[in-house]
Design a protein around this motif. Structure first.
Motif, PDB file in Angstrom:
ATOM      1  N   GLY A 361       2.456  -0.440  -1.160  1.00  0.00           N
ATOM      2  CA  GLY A 361       2.828   0.280  -2.375  1.00  0.00           C
ATOM      3  C   GLY A 361       4.054  -0.334  -3.015  1.00  0.00           C
ATOM      4  N   VAL A 362       4.092  -0.274  -4.334  1.00  0.00           N
ATOM      5  CA  VAL A 362       5.251  -0.712  -5.111  1.00  0.00           C
ATOM      6  C   VAL A 362       5.805   0.521  -5.813  1.00  0.00           C
ATOM      7  CG1 VAL A 362       6.098  -2.210  -6.952  1.00  0.00           C
ATOM      8  CG2 VAL A 362       4.280  -3.012  -5.422  1.00  0.00           C
ATOM      9  N   PHE A 363       7.098   0.782  -5.638  1.00  0.00           N
ATOM     10  CA  PHE A 363       7.711   2.011  -6.143  1.00  0.00           C
ATOM     11  C   PHE A 363       8.981   1.678  -6.931  1.00  0.00           C
ATOM     12  CE2 PHE A 363       5.581   2.756  -2.113  1.00  0.00           C
ATOM     13  CZ  PHE A 363       4.785   3.858  -2.362  1.00  0.00           C
ATOM     14  N   TYR A 364       9.354   2.617  -7.799  1.00  0.00           N
ATOM     15  CA  TYR A 364      10.649   2.509  -8.483  1.00  0.00           C
ATOM     16  C   TYR A 364      11.360   3.848  -8.360  1.00  0.00           C
ATOM     17  CZ  TYR A 364      14.240   0.904 -11.654  1.00  0.00           C
ATOM     18  OH  TYR A 364      15.439   0.504 -12.180  1.00  0.00           O
ATOM     19  N   THR A 365      12.613   3.804  -7.908  1.00  0.00           N
ATOM     20  CA  THR A 365      13.287   5.029  -7.491  1.00  0.00           C
ATOM     21  C   THR A 365      13.670   5.936  -8.657  1.00  0.00           C
ATOM     22  OG1 THR A 365      15.354   3.759  -7.410  1.00  0.00           O
ATOM     23  CG2 THR A 365      14.136   4.038  -5.357  1.00  0.00           C
ATOM     24  N   ALA A 366      14.459   5.443  -9.615  1.00  0.00           N
ATOM     25  CA  ALA A 366      14.963   6.315 -10.683  1.00  0.00           C
ATOM     26  C   ALA A 366      13.832   6.922 -11.497  1.00  0.00           C
ATOM     27  CB  ALA A 366      15.910   5.539 -11.596  1.00  0.00           C
ATOM     28  N   ALA A 367      12.751   6.158 -11.701  1.00  0.00           N
ATOM     29  CA  ALA A 367      11.601   6.675 -12.440  1.00  0.00           C
ATOM     30  C   ALA A 367      10.750   7.601 -11.592  1.00  0.00           C
ATOM     31  CB  ALA A 367      10.749   5.524 -12.966  1.00  0.00           C
ATOM     32  N   GLY A 368      10.940   7.570 -10.267  1.00  0.00           N
ATOM     33  CA  GLY A 368      10.156   8.427  -9.387  1.00  0.00           C
ATOM     34  C   GLY A 368       8.680   8.087  -9.397  1.00  0.00           C
ATOM     35  N   ARG A 369       8.366   6.796  -9.552  1.00  0.00           N
ATOM     36  CA  ARG A 369       6.975   6.392  -9.741  1.00  0.00           C
ATOM     37  C   ARG A 369       6.445   5.563  -8.579  1.00  0.00           C
ATOM     38  NH1 ARG A 369       6.190   3.205 -15.097  1.00  0.00           N
ATOM     39  NH2 ARG A 369       4.014   3.504 -14.503  1.00  0.00           N
ATOM     40  N   ALA A 370       5.186   5.797  -8.272  1.00  0.00           N
ATOM     41  CA  ALA A 370       4.426   4.894  -7.423  1.00  0.00           C
ATOM     42  C   ALA A 370       3.614   4.012  -8.359  1.00  0.00           C
ATOM     43  CB  ALA A 370       3.509   5.669  -6.482  1.00  0.00           C
ATOM     44  N   LEU A 371       4.002   2.753  -8.495  1.00  0.00           N
ATOM     45  CA  LEU A 371       3.404   1.869  -9.485  1.00  0.00           C
ATOM     46  C   LEU A 371       2.102   1.255  -8.990  1.00  0.00           C
ATOM     47  CD1 LEU A 371       6.823   0.234 -10.228  1.00  0.00           C
ATOM     48  CD2 LEU A 371       5.605   1.692 -11.823  1.00  0.00           C
ATOM     49  N   ILE A 372       2.053   0.948  -7.700  1.00  0.00           N
ATOM     50  CA  ILE A 372       0.863   0.315  -7.129  1.00  0.00           C
ATOM     51  C   ILE A 372       0.623   0.898  -5.748  1.00  0.00           C
ATOM     52  CG2 ILE A 372      -0.141  -1.843  -6.273  1.00  0.00           C
ATOM     53  CD1 ILE A 372       1.551  -3.330  -8.331  1.00  0.00           C
ATOM     54  N   ARG A 373      -0.610   1.203  -5.449  1.00  0.00           N
ATOM     55  CA  ARG A 373      -1.030   1.550  -4.090  1.00  0.00           C
ATOM     56  C   ARG A 373      -2.348   0.821  -3.843  1.00  0.00           C
ATOM     57  NH1 ARG A 373       0.108   7.010  -5.709  1.00  0.00           N
ATOM     58  NH2 ARG A 373       1.981   7.874  -4.743  1.00  0.00           N
ATOM     59  N   GLU A 374      -2.309  -0.219  -3.017  1.00  0.00           N
ATOM     60  CA  GLU A 374      -3.526  -0.988  -2.758  1.00  0.00           C
ATOM     61  C   GLU A 374      -3.560  -1.422  -1.293  1.00  0.00           C
ATOM     62  OE1 GLU A 374      -4.690  -4.152  -5.271  1.00  0.00           O
ATOM     63  OE2 GLU A 374      -4.169  -3.104  -7.138  1.00  0.00           O
ATOM     64  N   LYS A 375      -4.769  -1.616  -0.799  1.00  0.00           N
ATOM     65  CA  LYS A 375      -4.955  -2.121   0.561  1.00  0.00           C
ATOM     66  C   LYS A 375      -5.008  -3.641   0.472  1.00  0.00           C
ATOM     67  CE  LYS A 375      -7.775  -1.461   4.715  1.00  0.00           C
ATOM     68  NZ  LYS A 375      -6.653  -0.903   5.509  1.00  0.00           N
ATOM     69  N   LEU A 376      -3.981  -4.307   0.993  1.00  0.00           N
ATOM     70  CA  LEU A 376      -3.878  -5.757   0.876  1.00  0.00           C
ATOM     71  C   LEU A 376      -4.149  -6.473   2.187  1.00  0.00           C
ATOM     72  CD1 LEU A 376      -0.749  -6.139  -1.448  1.00  0.00           C
ATOM     73  CD2 LEU A 376      -3.163  -5.936  -2.059  1.00  0.00           C
ATOM     74  N   SER A 377      -4.406  -5.741   3.252  1.00  0.00           N
ATOM     75  CA  SER A 377      -4.713  -6.372   4.532  1.00  0.00           C
ATOM     76  C   SER A 377      -5.688  -5.488   5.296  1.00  0.00           C
ATOM     77  CB  SER A 377      -3.426  -6.578   5.344  1.00  0.00           C
ATOM     78  OG  SER A 377      -3.716  -7.140   6.610  1.00  0.00           O
ATOM     79  N   ALA A 378      -6.573  -6.148   6.049  1.00  0.00           N
ATOM     80  CA  ALA A 378      -7.582  -5.390   6.797  1.00  0.00           C
ATOM     81  C   ALA A 378      -6.969  -4.602   7.934  1.00  0.00           C
ATOM     82  CB  ALA A 378      -8.652  -6.351   7.339  1.00  0.00           C
ATOM     83  N   GLY A 379      -5.835  -5.050   8.436  1.00  0.00           N
ATOM     84  CA  GLY A 379      -5.159  -4.346   9.522  1.00  0.00           C
ATOM     85  C   GLY A 379      -3.679  -4.230   9.243  1.00  0.00           C
ATOM     86  N   GLY A 380      -2.896  -4.181  10.311  1.00  0.00           N
ATOM     87  CA  GLY A 380      -1.457  -4.059  10.141  1.00  0.00           C
ATOM     88  C   GLY A 380      -0.836  -5.295   9.512  1.00  0.00           C
ATOM     89  N   ILE A 381       0.291  -5.105   8.879  1.00  0.00           N
ATOM     90  CA  ILE A 381       1.018  -6.194   8.227  1.00  0.00           C
ATOM     91  C   ILE A 381       2.253  -6.507   9.057  1.00  0.00           C
ATOM     92  CG2 ILE A 381       2.333  -6.841   6.165  1.00  0.00           C
ATOM     93  CD1 ILE A 381       0.407  -5.120   4.537  1.00  0.00           C
ATOM     94  N   ASN A 382       2.392  -7.802   9.393  1.00  0.00           N
ATOM     95  CA  ASN A 382       3.527  -8.215  10.219  1.00  0.00           C
ATOM     96  C   ASN A 382       4.822  -8.305   9.408  1.00  0.00           C
ATOM     97  OD1 ASN A 382       4.934  -9.300  12.497  1.00  0.00           O
ATOM     98  ND2 ASN A 382       4.753 -11.313  11.534  1.00  0.00           N
ATOM     99  N   GLN A 383       4.764  -9.010   8.273  1.00  0.00           N
ATOM    100  CA  GLN A 383       5.935  -9.168   7.417  1.00  0.00           C
ATOM    101  C   GLN A 383       5.508  -9.219   5.951  1.00  0.00           C
ATOM    102  OE1 GLN A 383       9.202  -9.138   7.688  1.00  0.00           O
ATOM    103  NE2 GLN A 383       9.158  -8.752   9.897  1.00  0.00           N
ATOM    104  N   MET A 384       6.456  -8.911   5.061  1.00  0.00           N
ATOM    105  CA  MET A 384       6.230  -9.007   3.617  1.00  0.00           C
ATOM    106  C   MET A 384       7.474  -9.594   2.974  1.00  0.00           C
ATOM    107  SD  MET A 384       4.213  -5.664   2.207  1.00  0.00           S
ATOM    108  CE  MET A 384       5.681  -4.652   2.335  1.00  0.00           C
ATOM    109  N   ALA A 385       7.292 -10.142   1.782  1.00  0.00           N
ATOM    110  CA  ALA A 385       8.423 -10.643   0.995  1.00  0.00           C
ATOM    111  C   ALA A 385       8.074 -10.531  -0.473  1.00  0.00           C
ATOM    112  CB  ALA A 385       8.738 -12.093   1.362  1.00  0.00           C
ATOM    113  N   ILE A 386       9.074 -10.190  -1.277  1.00  0.00           N
ATOM    114  CA  ILE A 386       8.903 -10.143  -2.711  1.00  0.00           C
ATOM    115  C   ILE A 386       9.909 -11.098  -3.330  1.00  0.00           C
ATOM    116  CG2 ILE A 386      10.502  -8.189  -3.047  1.00  0.00           C
ATOM    117  CD1 ILE A 386       8.481  -7.238  -5.248  1.00  0.00           C
TER     118      ILE A 386
END
Length: 755
Positions: A361-386
């Motif tokens: 999920g991609v979120f923004y705090t002050a706006a209180g929004r969930a911008l994206i919710r998607e399944k990007l991996s078939a199982g658990g995710i080890n690491q992420m980077a933006i």
């Protein structure tokens, strides 16, 4: 029919060549005028329509949804037996960094996974990296905790060169405090955190279930600029639980320790000689347990993910008794699986999160929004980077490393952020705030249009409060009672006031009127009493004079006698300023208002705006209202008077009712002028976006805000487009008010047209 009548008229020849040419020319002029008016009207409508659609064109991207698009997937270099402890990307999103337990810093192309370069941390033989984190205030500064209880501080820098006009990005690993390992404990470090500032480097860790911390004071050699560290062991207070994760804020004031379960221990580390456990806070609702914590950009807000898929935002808040407490601000929901990873954005108050099932999920705090919710991996995710620009995403999942493009240009915008109260970092409660820029990179944009809209209505209200009664009363007297000869002089003079540039009025209001009001505040309010009393007293005395004297003044010219009366009354009011201030306000009305009534006073305030902008609005209302009253058919007035009504009865019951559509239109046009005014409110107020109806406080209007901030806004940014949104709000407000005014005007005309 008309042509036959002309031809059959006896004794007059209307068909001479000269008259025929004259009629033809007149018809041509009439047709040209008709078409010119029609084209002009349609042109105005077309221009307004184009302005509306252009504003929509600029504003529409604000409400475009975010999206994630797959770019590439690569598996080379991915060691499932030695997974990454940390991942990141450089500015352009072209090079990915991964760090594993062996201390290898592996730099690869984000598109292809091809190797770029490798570096190795100076690990002693037989040790490995067990934990790794970055400084919340400087993500390029990192610390790696080792299995022998030591730590190494390093920094990743990307240098850009342009050989043969081709961009080449070269990663470099630096050791700002040398390659010498820092000893924190004699056993394995399972978690570590650091905060670095100009004064000291503070590192805390969890070793064998206990908290350890070390502070390094800095000494800089003024000749070589080399920084040396002097170690000071810190003894942390006991906490009521088993520590599992910890974070320290950039100011090195609070150490947050997540304990097993759902509690957070907060340790005050501001004074190393007096460390103490400040409080313990429950971070979850129900039976959920905290699974991960991470700082938001700037290190003020703490994000806590739990086993129910909920992510909560917390920060320290000071109450009225100057006591600090950790407050839950808002929640975000990903899915129903436990949160495993939380990563903050590098330049915005947003973050990404992943759960155990591979949902991201991609979120923004002050706006209180969930911008994206998607399944990007078939199982658990080890690491992420933006990426630092938040336009690329790396996910190390079951299928390898996947590279995504993120379209999320304007996450700050939501209905709640624009129009509702928002609880911002550093504030004690939710508020309406407009603050679009600041001096540091950790700034949290505050883009509420509510204080600007409030300021617009406040300025217009006080301006109309002054202008409406004066303009309408003046229009009534000028059109109904004043002698025609005097009217021919007064009306053009008042209308000439409208030609005065508003920038001149704003200049005079800010530099002359505002100090004048501040220094003569009791005298200004005394005007409201002395001038009406002076006029009434003069009227009584005038009515008491012999008829011979009163009739010496021609009918309708008596108003000229009030000019010296008003000037004299005003002079008396101002001359009494010192006496009134000393008698009623202890010698200083401004201080008395603040100390006794709690009413703050700013020199450039709504009173100044009301006087200056009211002066600018009076001609518009006066001219239209005067024309409407003067245009009432005379036979209505004469008929009323003939039936025995007095002039006042005729005015109130006949003339004003008949002219009411025009008077109402005049007021609405004046209102539109006041709402859209820019220069006067820009120069005559403090231009502060606050929500306070106090007449002695300033404000910022939508129009003034656009004028101030548009030149400095980045084209295409959220700030830029929100300024266009403010213009659209102003446009729609004016359109709605004018439409409502036209509806009311038609109803008034229909109702009173039969008089």
């Amino acid at each position: 029919m008309y042509q036959k009548t002309i031809e059959n008229s006896p004794g007059v020849d209307f068909n001479t060549p000269a008259l025929r040419r004259k009629r033809s020319l007149r018809f041509l002029k009439d047709n040209l005028a008709r078409w010119a008016v029609a084209v002009g009207g349609l042109g105005v409508i077309a221009a307004i329509t184009l302005i509306f659609f252009y504003l929509l064109y600029e504003v529409a991207p604000l409400f475009k949804g975010a999206a994630v698009t797959p770019q590439s997937t690569w598996t080379q270099g991915v060691d499932q037996d030695n997974p990454s402890l940390y991942m990141s990307m450089e500015e352009q999103g072209e090079i990915a960094l991964s760090i594993n337990r062996s201390g290898v810093l592996d730099f690869r192309s984000t598109r292809t996974g091809d190797n770029n370069s490798q570096f190795f941390l100076p690990l002693p033989a037989g040790t490995e990296v067990t934990t790794l984190t970055s400084d919340p205030a400087n993500s390029s500064l990192m610390v790696a905790g080792l299995s022998n209880g030591q730590a190494v501080v390093f920094k990743v820098v990307y240098k850009t060169s342009w050989p043969d006009d081709q961009r080449v990005i070269t990663p470099v690993v630096e050791y700002p405090y040398g390659k010498k390992l820092l000893t924190l404990s004699d056993t394995r470090l399972s978690e570590i955190t650091l905060a670095d500032n100009d004064r000291q480097l503070f590192i805390a860790a969890i070793s064998s279930g206990r908290l350890v911390a070390t502070a390094f004071s800095k000494e800089e050699n003024f000749l070589t600029e080399e920084v040396t560290l002097e170690q000071q062991t810190v003894t942390l207070p006991a906490i009521p639980g088993t520590p599992e994760q910890l974070k320290i804020d950039p100011d090195q004031r609070w150490l947050f320790v997540r304990m097993a379960g759902d509690e957070m221990a907060i340790i005050n580390v501001a004074n190393l000689d007096q460390l103490f456990l400040h409080s313990v806070t429950d971070l979850t609702v129900g039976d959920a347990n905290i699974t991960d914590i991470e700082f938001l950009l700037g290190g003020v807000s703490l994000l806590a993910g739990d086993s129910s898929g909920l992510i909560s935002q917390w920060f320290m808040v000071r109450d009225d008794q100057n006591q600090w407490s950790l407050q839950r601000v808002r929640d975000f929901k990903l899915m129903d699986s436990p949160i495993t990873i939380i990563k903050p954005e590098h330049r915005r108050k947003g973050f990404i999160a992943a759960d155990k099932e591979g949902n991201v999920g991609v979120f923004y705090t002050a706006a209180g929004r969930a911008l994206i919710r998607e399944k990007l991996s078939a199982g658990g995710i080890n690491q992420m980077a933006i990426s630092p620009r938040s336009n690329y995403l790396l996910v190390d999942g079951q299928e390898g490393v996947e590279f995504f493009r993120v379209e999320n240009e304007h996450p700050e915008v939501s209905f709640s952020a624009l129009w509702q109260k928002v609880w911002y970092e550093g504030y004690e409660e939710p508020e309406y705030i407009w603050q679009s820029s600041a001096s540091n990179n950790d700034f949290e944009p505050k883009l509420s249009l509510t204080p600007l809209s409030f300021g617009t209505l406040k300025a217009a209200f006080y301006a109309m409060l002054l202008a409406t009664p004066l303009a309408i009363a003046g229009a009534i007297y000028t059109a109904y009672f004043m002698a025609p000869g005097m009217r021919r002089k007064v009306k053009p003079m008042i209308e000439l006031m409208e030609a005065l540039p508003t920038v001149i009025l704003g200049f005079l209001a800010g530099l002359w009127l505002a100090p004048l009001i501040e220094n003569n505040l009791p005298g200004i309010f005394a005007l409201l009493l002395f001038v009406p009393v002076g006029i009434l007293l003069f009227a009584f005395l005038w009515d008491s004079l012999p008829g011979k004297i009163r009739h010496a003044i021609p009918e309708g010219w008596q108003a000229a006698l009030l000019i010296p009366v008003v000037l004299f009354s005003g002079a008396v009011a101002f001359s009494m300023n010192g006496v009134l201030e000393a008698t009623f306000f202890a010698g200083d009305m401004r201080t008395w208002l603040t100390s006794e009534l709690g009413i703050p006073y700013d020199q450039r305030n709504a009173l100044v705006v009301g006087l200056a902008m009211g002066f600018a609005v009076i001609p518009s209302i006066f001219s239209i209202a005067e024309d409407a009253i003067f245009s009432v058919p005379k036979h209505l007035s004469y008929g009323s008077l003939a039936l025995g009504a007095t002039p006042w009865q005729t005015l109130i019951r006949v003339v004003l009712l008949t002219a009411s559509p025009g008077i109402f239109s005049a007021v609405m046009i004046g209102m539109g002028r006041a709402v859209g005014e820019t220069m006067i409110v820009l120069m005559a107020t403090g231009n502060t976006p606050i929500m306070d109806a106090n007449i002695f406080e300033g404000m910022r209007t939508l129009a003034a805000n656009i004028a101030v901030e548009m030149p400095e806004s980045e084209v295409g940014s959220s700030h830029y487009r929100i300024l266009f949104l403010a213009a659209l709000v102003l446009f729609l407000f004016t359109f709605v008010v004018n439409t409502a005014a036209e509806v009311v005007r038609h109803r008034l005309r229909k109702k009173y047209s039969s008089l």
